[in-house]
Design a protein around this motif. Structure first.
Motif, short mmCIF file in Angstrom:
data_model
loop_
_atom_site.label_atom_id
_atom_site.label_comp_id
_atom_site.label_asym_id
_atom_site.label_seq_id
_atom_site.Cartn_x
_atom_site.Cartn_y
_atom_site.Cartn_z
N VAL A 118 45.88 0.25 -11.10
CA VAL A 118 47.42 0.01 -11.15
C VAL A 118 48.09 -0.29 -12.46
O VAL A 118 49.12 0.40 -12.44
N LEU A 119 47.31 -0.53 -13.40
CA LEU A 119 47.88 -0.44 -14.66
C LEU A 119 48.59 0.49 -15.20
O LEU A 119 49.48 0.94 -15.95
N ASN A 120 47.73 1.66 -14.87
CA ASN A 120 47.98 3.10 -15.28
C ASN A 120 48.52 4.03 -14.23
O ASN A 120 48.80 5.27 -14.88
N GLU A 121 48.99 3.60 -13.28
CA GLU A 121 49.40 4.64 -11.97
C GLU A 121 50.94 5.33 -12.59
O GLU A 121 51.01 6.47 -12.23
N ASP A 122 51.37 4.53 -13.20
CA ASP A 122 52.89 5.32 -13.65
C ASP A 122 52.91 5.66 -15.28
O ASP A 122 53.99 5.83 -15.59
N LYS A 123 51.82 5.69 -15.94
CA LYS A 123 51.74 6.15 -17.35
C LYS A 123 51.37 7.62 -17.39
O LYS A 123 50.59 8.12 -16.62
N ASP A 124 51.64 8.05 -18.42
CA ASP A 124 51.24 9.62 -18.67
C ASP A 124 49.79 9.47 -19.53
O ASP A 124 49.80 8.99 -20.61
N ILE A 125 48.96 9.73 -18.71
CA ILE A 125 47.52 9.49 -19.25
C ILE A 125 46.86 11.00 -18.68
O ILE A 125 47.38 11.85 -18.03
N SER A 126 45.92 11.33 -19.57
CA SER A 126 45.10 12.59 -19.43
C SER A 126 44.44 12.96 -17.92
O SER A 126 44.32 11.82 -17.01
#
Length: 183
Positions: free
Chosen positions: A26-34
């Motif tokens: 949830v924390l990273n679902e809208d983030k630009d991650i690898s």
């Protein structure tokens, strides 16, 4: 590690830890991650969904027990992050293995997101896990490795509580020199 530390703190200070479900997915679902990290997070949904099911149906005390059983299997025993491991942890805690069905459905993800935001939103943006709430103040951290034991755990908590009491405190940080040390 922080959860292990807080369980140690309970032995030497008059505090009670209430576990709460947050989710790196949830924390990273809208983030630009690898792509690799996103693939790892896809596998994190299932266990998080089962944790929220345990909390919703059996309360925070059982959540703490299940979180510990599952974390021990994942982190200490390096067991696979699959249904059989989740079922084994549920069985260890005296919980119905049918709760593992929740790993496969997004039907209750609104509860997971709500729980996540209750714990994380008071800290603000730009933080990850762990997060603790002490005396009405939410913190990112402390990041500890290994988790202190006995009176040392209590002294670290005393420091966190002291910082929580100062309204102008915001952040402490240094680079990690070791990875997680589970013991």
């Amino acid at each position: 590690m922080t959860s292990r530390w807080m369980l140690e703190v309970e032995k030497v200070r008059p505090v009670h830890t209430t576990f709460h479900v947050m989710s790196l997915a949830v924390l990273n679902e809208d983030k630009d991650i690898s792509d690799d990290y996103r693939a790892m997070l896809e596998k994190a949904w299932g266990p998080a969904r089962v944790n929220i099911a345990v909390e919703q149906e059996f309360g925070s005390e059982k959540l703490a027990e299940f979180y510990t059983a599952l974390g021990t299997r994942f982190h200490l025993r390096d067991e696979p992050r699959e249904r059989a491991t989740i079922e084994a942890a549920l069985t260890e805690c005296g919980l119905p293995t049918s709760l593992a069905d929740r790993a496969e459905t997004d039907q209750h993800d609104d509860l997971l997101r709500s729980s996540h935001h209750q714990g994380m939103d008071p800290v603000g943006d730009e933080v990850g896990t762990p997060v603790i709430h002490v005396d009405g103040v939410a913190f990112f951290g402390p990041v500890l490795s290994p988790a202190p034991k006995g009176e040392e755990a209590g002294k670290v908590f005393d420091g966190v509580r002291l910082l929580a009491g100062y309204s102008g405190f915001f952040e402490l940080k240094r680079s990690r020199t070791v990875g997680p040390i589970f013991d």
